[in-house]
Design a protein around this motif. Structure first.
Motif, PDB file in Angstrom:
ATOM      1  N   ASP A  56      -1.709 -20.887  15.285  1.00  0.00           N
ATOM      2  CA  ASP A  56      -0.838 -21.416  16.323  1.00  0.00           C
ATOM      3  C   ASP A  56      -1.491 -22.647  16.953  1.00  0.00           C
ATOM      4  O   ASP A  56      -2.636 -22.984  16.642  1.00  0.00           O
ATOM      5  N   ALA A  57      -0.759 -23.318  17.825  1.00  0.00           N
ATOM      6  CA  ALA A  57      -1.235 -24.590  18.392  1.00  0.00           C
ATOM      7  C   ALA A  57      -2.384 -24.404  19.385  1.00  0.00           C
ATOM      8  O   ALA A  57      -3.008 -25.377  19.787  1.00  0.00           O
ATOM      9  N   ASN A  58      -2.682 -23.170  19.771  1.00  0.00           N
ATOM     10  CA  ASN A  58      -3.814 -22.895  20.662  1.00  0.00           C
ATOM     11  C   ASN A  58      -5.121 -22.724  19.897  1.00  0.00           C
ATOM     12  O   ASN A  58      -6.151 -22.425  20.492  1.00  0.00           O
ATOM     13  N   GLY A  59      -5.070 -22.854  18.572  1.00  0.00           N
ATOM     14  CA  GLY A  59      -6.266 -22.679  17.762  1.00  0.00           C
ATOM     15  C   GLY A  59      -6.514 -21.244  17.340  1.00  0.00           C
ATOM     16  O   GLY A  59      -7.540 -20.946  16.733  1.00  0.00           O
ATOM     17  N   VAL A  60      -5.599 -20.361  17.647  1.00  0.00           N
ATOM     18  CA  VAL A  60      -5.734 -18.955  17.254  1.00  0.00           C
ATOM     19  C   VAL A  60      -5.350 -18.815  15.787  1.00  0.00           C
ATOM     20  O   VAL A  60      -4.318 -19.334  15.351  1.00  0.00           O
ATOM     21  N   VAL A  61      -6.195 -18.109  15.028  1.00  0.00           N
ATOM     22  CA  VAL A  61      -5.933 -17.854  13.615  1.00  0.00           C
ATOM     23  C   VAL A  61      -5.871 -16.343  13.409  1.00  0.00           C
ATOM     24  O   VAL A  61      -6.776 -15.621  13.817  1.00  0.00           O
ATOM     25  N   ARG A  62      -4.775 -15.895  12.800  1.00  0.00           N
ATOM     26  CA  ARG A  62      -4.647 -14.479  12.432  1.00  0.00           C
ATOM     27  C   ARG A  62      -4.683 -14.377  10.919  1.00  0.00           C
ATOM     28  O   ARG A  62      -4.155 -15.235  10.220  1.00  0.00           O
ATOM     29  N   GLU A  63      -5.270 -13.322  10.430  1.00  0.00           N
ATOM     30  CA  GLU A  63      -5.337 -13.070   9.001  1.00  0.00           C
ATOM     31  C   GLU A  63      -4.618 -11.754   8.733  1.00  0.00           C
ATOM     32  O   GLU A  63      -4.864 -10.760   9.413  1.00  0.00           O
ATOM     33  N   VAL A  64      -3.708 -11.774   7.754  1.00  0.00           N
ATOM     34  CA  VAL A  64      -2.923 -10.591   7.414  1.00  0.00           C
ATOM     35  C   VAL A  64      -3.053 -10.345   5.920  1.00  0.00           C
ATOM     36  O   VAL A  64      -2.816 -11.251   5.114  1.00  0.00           O
ATOM     37  N   GLU A  65      -3.415  -9.120   5.556  1.00  0.00           N
ATOM     38  CA  GLU A  65      -3.528  -8.729   4.151  1.00  0.00           C
ATOM     39  C   GLU A  65      -2.769  -7.425   3.946  1.00  0.00           C
ATOM     40  O   GLU A  65      -2.657  -6.621   4.862  1.00  0.00           O
ATOM     41  N   GLY A  66      -2.302  -7.207   2.722  1.00  0.00           N
ATOM     42  CA  GLY A  66      -1.668  -5.935   2.424  1.00  0.00           C
ATOM     43  C   GLY A  66      -1.086  -5.905   1.036  1.00  0.00           C
ATOM     44  O   GLY A  66      -1.061  -6.909   0.319  1.00  0.00           O
ATOM     45  N   GLU A  67      -0.608  -4.723   0.679  1.00  0.00           N
ATOM     46  CA  GLU A  67       0.013  -4.547  -0.626  1.00  0.00           C
ATOM     47  C   GLU A  67       1.404  -5.150  -0.630  1.00  0.00           C
ATOM     48  O   GLU A  67       2.153  -5.018   0.337  1.00  0.00           O
ATOM     49  N   GLY A  68       1.744  -5.791  -1.727  1.00  0.00           N
ATOM     50  CA  GLY A  68       3.096  -6.276  -1.972  1.00  0.00           C
ATOM     51  C   GLY A  68       3.647  -7.179  -0.890  1.00  0.00           C
ATOM     52  O   GLY A  68       2.914  -7.752  -0.080  1.00  0.00           O
ATOM     53  N   VAL A  69       4.972  -7.292  -0.901  1.00  0.00           N
ATOM     54  CA  VAL A  69       5.711  -8.082   0.088  1.00  0.00           C
ATOM     55  C   VAL A  69       6.907  -7.273   0.546  1.00  0.00           C
ATOM     56  O   VAL A  69       7.642  -6.729  -0.280  1.00  0.00           O
ATOM     57  N   VAL A  70       7.082  -7.161   1.847  1.00  0.00           N
ATOM     58  CA  VAL A  70       8.143  -6.365   2.481  1.00  0.00           C
ATOM     59  C   VAL A  70       8.373  -5.031   1.741  1.00  0.00           C
ATOM     60  O   VAL A  70       9.500  -4.675   1.410  1.00  0.00           O
ATOM     61  N   GLY A  71       7.273  -4.328   1.488  1.00  0.00           N
ATOM     62  CA  GLY A  71       7.353  -2.999   0.883  1.00  0.00           C
ATOM     63  C   GLY A  71       7.577  -2.967  -0.621  1.00  0.00           C
ATOM     64  O   GLY A  71       7.816  -1.900  -1.182  1.00  0.00           O
ATOM     65  N   GLN A  72       7.516  -4.112  -1.282  1.00  0.00           N
ATOM     66  CA  GLN A  72       7.768  -4.158  -2.728  1.00  0.00           C
ATOM     67  C   GLN A  72       6.602  -4.819  -3.455  1.00  0.00           C
ATOM     68  O   GLN A  72       5.897  -5.651  -2.890  1.00  0.00           O
ATOM     69  N   GLN A  73       6.450  -4.436  -4.716  1.00  0.00           N
ATOM     70  CA  GLN A  73       5.521  -5.093  -5.628  1.00  0.00           C
ATOM     71  C   GLN A  73       6.346  -5.525  -6.843  1.00  0.00           C
ATOM     72  O   GLN A  73       6.338  -4.874  -7.880  1.00  0.00           O
ATOM     73  N   PRO A  74       7.077  -6.638  -6.692  1.00  0.00           N
ATOM     74  CA  PRO A  74       8.017  -7.031  -7.745  1.00  0.00           C
ATOM     75  C   PRO A  74       7.325  -7.394  -9.062  1.00  0.00           C
ATOM     76  O   PRO A  74       6.234  -7.962  -9.074  1.00  0.00           O
ATOM     77  N   VAL A  75       8.001  -7.034 -10.156  1.00  0.00           N
ATOM     78  CA  VAL A  75       7.581  -7.411 -11.501  1.00  0.00           C
ATOM     79  C   VAL A  75       8.536  -8.498 -11.970  1.00  0.00           C
ATOM     80  O   VAL A  75       9.761  -8.328 -11.903  1.00  0.00           O
ATOM     81  N   LEU A  76       7.969  -9.612 -12.437  1.00  0.00           N
ATOM     82  CA  LEU A  76       8.781 -10.751 -12.859  1.00  0.00           C
ATOM     83  C   LEU A  76       8.532 -11.048 -14.334  1.00  0.00           C
ATOM     84  O   LEU A  76       7.420 -11.399 -14.725  1.00  0.00           O
ATOM     85  N   GLU A  77       9.580 -10.917 -15.104  1.00  0.00           N
ATOM     86  CA  GLU A  77       9.535 -11.323 -16.514  1.00  0.00           C
ATOM     87  C   GLU A  77       9.543 -12.855 -16.564  1.00  0.00           C
ATOM     88  O   GLU A  77       9.944 -13.506 -15.589  1.00  0.00           O
TER      89      GLU A  77
END
Length: 128
Positions: A56-77
């Motif tokens: 953010d513009a105040n210099g605050v940095v957040r780090e977010v890690e986790g499995e998949g995206v929005v509860g999914q681990q999509p497989v793409l052909e």
């Protein structure tokens, strides 16, 4: 739209400010972002994990890690795409995000990181 390709996987991002969910007087700004992931490689890939840096513009940095995206681990052909929408809140009306997805090539189980292009989160009235 911000777009970047890594090892045949293309990631594109668009953003929107959500004024109905925001409260600038309380330093609460909410943004939505839409991600499109396209597999232009010759291999089937699976999205395993996400890793975000949120500034953010105040210099605050957040780090977010986790499995998949929005509860999914999509497989793409090869040639397939996956889209999803998620959100982020900031204490300032200006910020940015960037990150990576950890992907797996299903043919041999190898893992590789795909860059998510850096994108800006900004309330429209800051542009005037």
């Amino acid at each position: 739209m911000n777009t970047i390709s890594t090892q045949g996987v293309t990631v594109s991002v668009t953003t929107n400010y959500l004024p109905d969910y925001s409260s600038p007087s309380q330093e609460h700004y909410v943004f939505a972002y839409k991600i499109a992931i396209r597999n232009d490689s010759e291999y089937t890939v699976k999205l395993l994990r996400r890793h975000w840096y949120i500034y953010d513009a105040n210099g605050v940095v957040r780090e977010v890690e986790g499995e998949g995206v929005v509860g999914q681990q999509p497989v793409l052909e090869p040639g397939e795409s996956h889209q999803y929408v998620s959100g982020c809140n900031l204490k300032t009306g200006v910020g940015k995000m960037r990150g990576t997805y950890q992907m797996e090539r299903l043919v041999d189980g190898s893992h590789f990181d795909v860059d998510i292009p850096e994108f800006t989160l900004i309330v429209p009235f800051r542009l005037n």
